[in-house]
Motif scaffolding. Sequence first.
Motif, PDB file in Angstrom:
ATOM      1  N   UNK A   1     -10.540   5.294   1.602  1.00 37.98           N
ATOM      2  CA  UNK A   1      -9.356   4.544   2.471  1.00 37.98           C
ATOM      3  C   UNK A   1      -8.538   5.584   3.417  1.00 37.98           C
ATOM      4  N   UNK A   2      -8.179   4.947   4.406  1.00 29.00           N
ATOM      5  CA  UNK A   2      -7.353   5.581   5.418  1.00 29.00           C
ATOM      6  C   UNK A   2      -6.179   6.182   4.613  1.00 29.00           C
ATOM      7  N   UNK A   3      -5.576   7.254   5.175  1.00 30.91           N
ATOM      8  CA  UNK A   3      -4.310   7.554   4.625  1.00 30.91           C
ATOM      9  C   UNK A   3      -3.156   6.583   4.906  1.00 30.91           C
ATOM     10  N   UNK A   4      -2.330   6.335   4.024  1.00 24.95           N
ATOM     11  CA  UNK A   4      -1.214   5.181   4.242  1.00 24.95           C
ATOM     12  C   UNK A   4      -0.220   5.767   5.148  1.00 24.95           C
ATOM     13  N   UNK A   5      -0.229   5.146   6.379  1.00 28.25           N
ATOM     14  CA  UNK A   5       0.736   5.697   7.330  1.00 28.25           C
ATOM     15  C   UNK A   5       2.217   4.839   7.350  1.00 28.25           C
ATOM     16  N   UNK A   6       1.778   3.408   7.132  1.00 19.34           N
ATOM     17  CA  UNK A   6       3.051   2.496   7.322  1.00 19.34           C
ATOM     18  C   UNK A   6       3.164   1.964   5.964  1.00 19.34           C
ATOM     19  N   UNK A   7       4.082   2.236   5.022  1.00 22.87           N
ATOM     20  CA  UNK A   7       3.965   1.618   4.006  1.00 22.87           C
ATOM     21  C   UNK A   7       5.086   0.568   3.574  1.00 22.87           C
ATOM     22  N   UNK A   8       4.920  -0.704   3.614  1.00 18.49           N
ATOM     23  CA  UNK A   8       5.850  -1.601   3.742  1.00 18.49           C
ATOM     24  C   UNK A   8       5.663  -2.566   2.488  1.00 18.49           C
ATOM     25  N   UNK A   9       4.949  -1.695   1.207  1.00 19.70           N
ATOM     26  CA  UNK A   9       4.772  -2.520   0.157  1.00 19.70           C
ATOM     27  C   UNK A   9       6.094  -2.416  -0.644  1.00 19.70           C
ATOM     28  N   UNK A  10       6.742  -1.256  -0.444  1.00 19.94           N
ATOM     29  CA  UNK A  10       7.961  -1.160  -1.292  1.00 19.94           C
ATOM     30  C   UNK A  10       8.856  -0.236  -0.669  1.00 19.94           C
TER      31      UNK A  10
END
Length: 350
Positions: free
Chosen positions: A3-12
């Motif tokens: 998986x790509x590194x999470x750059x934009x985390x809108x999950x919480x």
Amino acid sequence: MVLARIEIDLSSDTSTRPSPAMRRAMGDAPVGDEQRGEDPTTAALERRVAALLGQAAAVLLPSGTMCNLIALLVHCRPGDEVICAANAHVYGSEAAGAAALAGAQFRVIDAATGIFGAADVEALIRSPRARSPRSRAVVVEQTTNRGGGQIWPEETLIALAEACRARGLALHMDGARLFNACVASGLAPARYAGPCDSVWIDLSKGLGCPVGAVLAGSAGFIEEAWVWKHRLGGAMRQSGILAAAGLYALDHNVDRLAEDHAKARRLAAMLAEAGVAVTPEDDFTNILILDLPAEGPSAATVAEELRRDGIRVGVEGPFRMRAVTHLDVTAEAVERAGRALIAVLQRGAG
Ligand SMILES: *Cc1c(COP(=O)(O)O)cnc(C)c1O
């Protein structure tokens, strides 16, 4: 699959990380033994939060979950009943702590927004009878998490507090995002929190701290809360390191919540135009519930596609997602996430 590194985390908004300045404040904090009442930074945070919330006293705890649990442990005896919204965090996302440890059961109100009125509660309060559970407490979430970050109006809370008082129930506010409500409405925290018997704020969500929540109430309530804090292993030592982050956040990270609300508003406008049903429709704080068009790809598919682009959005149901804006996503990043989500929907539909 890598998986790509999470750059934009809108999950919480829990994904916020302590900033360099916050870390410096933590490093510089005067500390002592919290259990002996000797940690000056923790004491300062507790005094400040109690005053902000219009309550007599407060106690620092490791998490919001422990605040809800301890409040219900203090308010309830085994067999008591607690009334809350069916989509409340305390009901569905805290490993049934109230049942497992306080022996309390819930009676829930189906309110999609998470907001209900005094009449809804009155209808559920049981008459005192040997065979009935004892109705003992009501929990409200300010703002409503799974309701889409919606704000309990002050007058609704005041009416609810009066109804609770008249019937001998405690009113407890899960204020995980109370400051979001205050910044959006312009009302001081005590206006919402003052009518409640107990109330807490989370430091580790939009305020950007790594750990912590502060529970407030009357002096007697906090004295009993301290007993449970010890019992549950929540009493700490040099907790001033954590409290310093909280003090820093109260100084620097409250007013800026308005930026998070502006980002949510912008994202809502983009997605509504692309056929996503967005809740709320107005009065934005920092949470959006997104109902995708049922003829398009599922929420799980959209989440997986976005994840390849380093974007994370929460999955709440087959076609339901949740996007949360916060201090670690810029306005540009939110726009990028919105464009990516729309592109996935359009590819799926085509
Ligand atoms: C996050 C959250 C909690 C629990 O807080 P933690 O600090 O994660 O334990 C409780 N209620 C609501 C509404 C929340 O959003």
